[in-house]
Motif scaffolding. Structure first.
Motif, PDB file in Angstrom:
ATOM      1  N   TYR A  81      38.407 -65.285 -72.633  1.00 45.29           N
ATOM      2  CA  TYR A  81      38.463 -64.043 -73.230  1.00 45.29           C
ATOM      3  C   TYR A  81      39.099 -63.481 -72.259  1.00 45.29           C
ATOM      4  O   TYR A  81      39.150 -63.232 -71.172  1.00 45.29           O
ATOM      5  CB  TYR A  81      37.430 -63.632 -73.745  1.00 45.29           C
ATOM      6  N   VAL A  86      37.840 -58.580 -78.674  1.00 43.83           N
ATOM      7  CA  VAL A  86      37.790 -59.738 -78.046  1.00 43.83           C
ATOM      8  C   VAL A  86      38.812 -60.505 -78.246  1.00 43.83           C
ATOM      9  O   VAL A  86      38.559 -61.305 -79.774  1.00 43.83           O
ATOM     10  CB  VAL A  86      36.356 -60.305 -77.711  1.00 43.83           C
ATOM     11  N   GLU A  87      39.859 -61.572 -77.405  1.00 49.82           N
ATOM     12  CA  GLU A  87      41.015 -61.755 -77.725  1.00 49.82           C
ATOM     13  C   GLU A  87      40.410 -63.171 -76.539  1.00 49.82           C
ATOM     14  O   GLU A  87      40.553 -63.098 -75.740  1.00 49.82           O
ATOM     15  CB  GLU A  87      41.679 -61.481 -77.827  1.00 49.82           C
ATOM     16  N   ASP A  88      40.909 -64.554 -76.953  1.00 52.73           N
ATOM     17  CA  ASP A  88      41.352 -65.572 -75.801  1.00 52.73           C
ATOM     18  C   ASP A  88      42.459 -65.225 -75.497  1.00 52.73           C
ATOM     19  O   ASP A  88      43.109 -64.159 -75.287  1.00 52.73           O
ATOM     20  CB  ASP A  88      40.900 -66.770 -76.876  1.00 52.73           C
ATOM     21  N   LEU A  92      39.156 -63.498 -81.047  1.00 58.24           N
ATOM     22  CA  LEU A  92      37.297 -64.086 -81.379  1.00 58.24           C
ATOM     23  C   LEU A  92      36.067 -62.889 -81.567  1.00 58.24           C
ATOM     24  O   LEU A  92      35.324 -63.786 -82.399  1.00 58.24           O
ATOM     25  CB  LEU A  92      36.561 -64.601 -80.474  1.00 58.24           C
ATOM     26  N   GLY A 110      33.915 -68.183 -81.753  1.00 58.58           N
ATOM     27  CA  GLY A 110      33.415 -67.713 -80.656  1.00 58.58           C
ATOM     28  C   GLY A 110      31.865 -67.207 -80.619  1.00 58.58           C
ATOM     29  O   GLY A 110      31.888 -67.418 -79.184  1.00 58.58           O
ATOM     30  N   ALA A 114      31.365 -65.251 -77.259  1.00 60.84           N
ATOM     31  CA  ALA A 114      31.867 -64.191 -77.876  1.00 60.84           C
ATOM     32  C   ALA A 114      31.642 -62.424 -78.525  1.00 60.84           C
ATOM     33  O   ALA A 114      31.641 -61.403 -77.933  1.00 60.84           O
ATOM     34  CB  ALA A 114      32.917 -64.434 -79.173  1.00 60.84           C
TER      35      ALA A 114
END
Length: 394
Positions: free
Chosen positions: A5, A72-74, A80, A136, A140
């Motif tokens: 992430y 929060v990103e992948d 996520l 997530g 996450a």
């Protein structure tokens, strides 16, 4: 599954894909069990509601609520987790009061502002604040909390305040060493009543008679009540309601928080989730209450009037909301902050929650000690309110 992430800050909700935000905020579930008993759809954390606040300039630099949403990103850029986050230069519009903390900071020669507020502006409604997709999960969420703390350091904010989270989030934040605080509100709880009379029959005789008298007294002098939702709500209704809102807001807060455009924006994007209860006399609207419709709850938000009539406030804000919730099989009515008078009208005291991360360890220790004692007082107050509830004993 393990996720790689990255943390990103969005200066506007419009920078975030609406479908991805809503997948975090209001995941598709069919039963309360699937969402751990939480609200299945909460309109206030939806992309549409937060966008309406920004697009109408109700939040922004001039208001002291600067959007800095933590994401929060992948690796593919898919969202996520997210937290509706604002950089604050004051403590207004939050309904969890920390003015004494700010004063103590200032007396010590420190800057309390800016601070980070994870919240829905001007909205004391419990709901998810750590918005995480089912995919997530806990990983996450942990990344999101880490991202909030890193953003606090980068902005040199004094603190992070997560206001009106769910109890599950409050407990999780406590495990992450946030300080925990409790408050209380008054909610109507629908015990499966068949109709309003069924609710009244659950009350002690004296309270039942009082409510019947108030309802009868509210609609004298030619006053009638209308329910408007969806496409029934026109700009003329918002014009009238905004007049009510401005009158009440000017008297209670000095400067109302929301612009006229905000109401048009939410009407365009969330009309099926809106219930306007309007009172009319001699062909003219004289009072109204704005409610939002969740999957499981009706949320009373704003009330106002341009004429004073006995019991009209109770009828438009409280009794009409209870009647609507019973008819539409909603589990509860949340009538906003404060108001002991709601207790006598069938609303029960329930706890609310907030969590706080204070950068200065000395102040964190002092505040934590205060909050431990405050939670005991809140528990005692909730128990006292339960004893004062208007329902039949036993």
């Amino acid at each position: 599954m393990t996720f790689q992430y990255k943390i990103r800050i969005a200066a506007s909700i419009r920078e975030i894909n609406a479908a991805q935000w809503d997948a975090c905020a209001n995941p598709v579930v069919t039963t309360p069990t699937e969402s751990d008993g939480e609200e299945r759809f909460n309109p206030f954390i939806s992309h549409a509601f937060l966008a309406a606040l920004e697009d109408s300039d109700s939040v922004g630099r001039k208001s002291g609520w600067v959007p800095t949403h933590v994401l929060v990103e992948d690796d593919s850029g898919d969202l996520l987790a997210a937290a509706p986050t604002y950089l604050k230069t004051h403590s207004m519009g939050e309904y969890v009061f920390d003015h004494a903390w700010a004063d103590a900071y200032e007396r010590a020669g420190l800057d309390y502002y800016p601070k980070l507020q994870v919240a829905v502006p001007f909205t004391p409604v419990t709901g998810r604040r750590l918005l995480v997709t089912p995919e997530g999960g806990a990983t996450a969420r942990a990344a999101l909390i880490l991202g909030l703390r890193k953003w606090r350091e980068e902005t040199e904010a004094s603190s992070i305040h997560v206001t009106f989270p769910t109890k599950a989030e409050w407990l999780a934040l406590g495990e992450a060493k946030f300080l925990r605080r409790t408050g209380q509100q008054f909610h109507f709880v629908n015990k499966g009543y068949a109709d309003f009379d069924g609710f009244l029959n659950d009350l002690a005789s004296r309270k039942r008679k009082t409510i019947r008298r108030e309802r009868k007294g509210a609609i004298t002098d030619g006053i009638s009540i209308e329910h408007l939702t969806g496409s029934e709500i026109q700009e003329t209704h918002w014009d009238a309601f905004f007049e009510f809102y401005m009158d009440t807001g000017s008297r209670k807060w000095g400067r109302p928080y929301l612009s006229r455009r905000f109401f048009s924006e939410i009407s365009a994007s969330l009309a099926p989730r809106i219930l306007l209860v309007m009172a009319k006399r001699n062909g003219r609207y004289i009072a109204g209450a704005l409610n939002f419709i969740g999957t499981d709850a009706l949320y009373g938000r704003y009330w106002g009037a341009i004429e004073e009539h006995p019991f009209l406030h109770f009828e438009v804000c409280y009794y009409q909301a209870i009647d609507y919730a019973i008819t539409h099989k909603l589990k509860r009515v949340e009538a906003g902050a404060q108001g002991e008078h709601k207790l006598a009208r069938g609303y029960a005291a329930v706890p609310t929650y907030s969590a706080h991360d204070i950068a200065d360890t000395r102040f964190a220790s002092a505040i934590d000690d205060y909050l431990v004692r405050e939670r005991v007082i809140m528990d005692e107050q909730l128990a006292e309110y339960a004893e004062l509830a208007p329902f039949k004993k036993g």
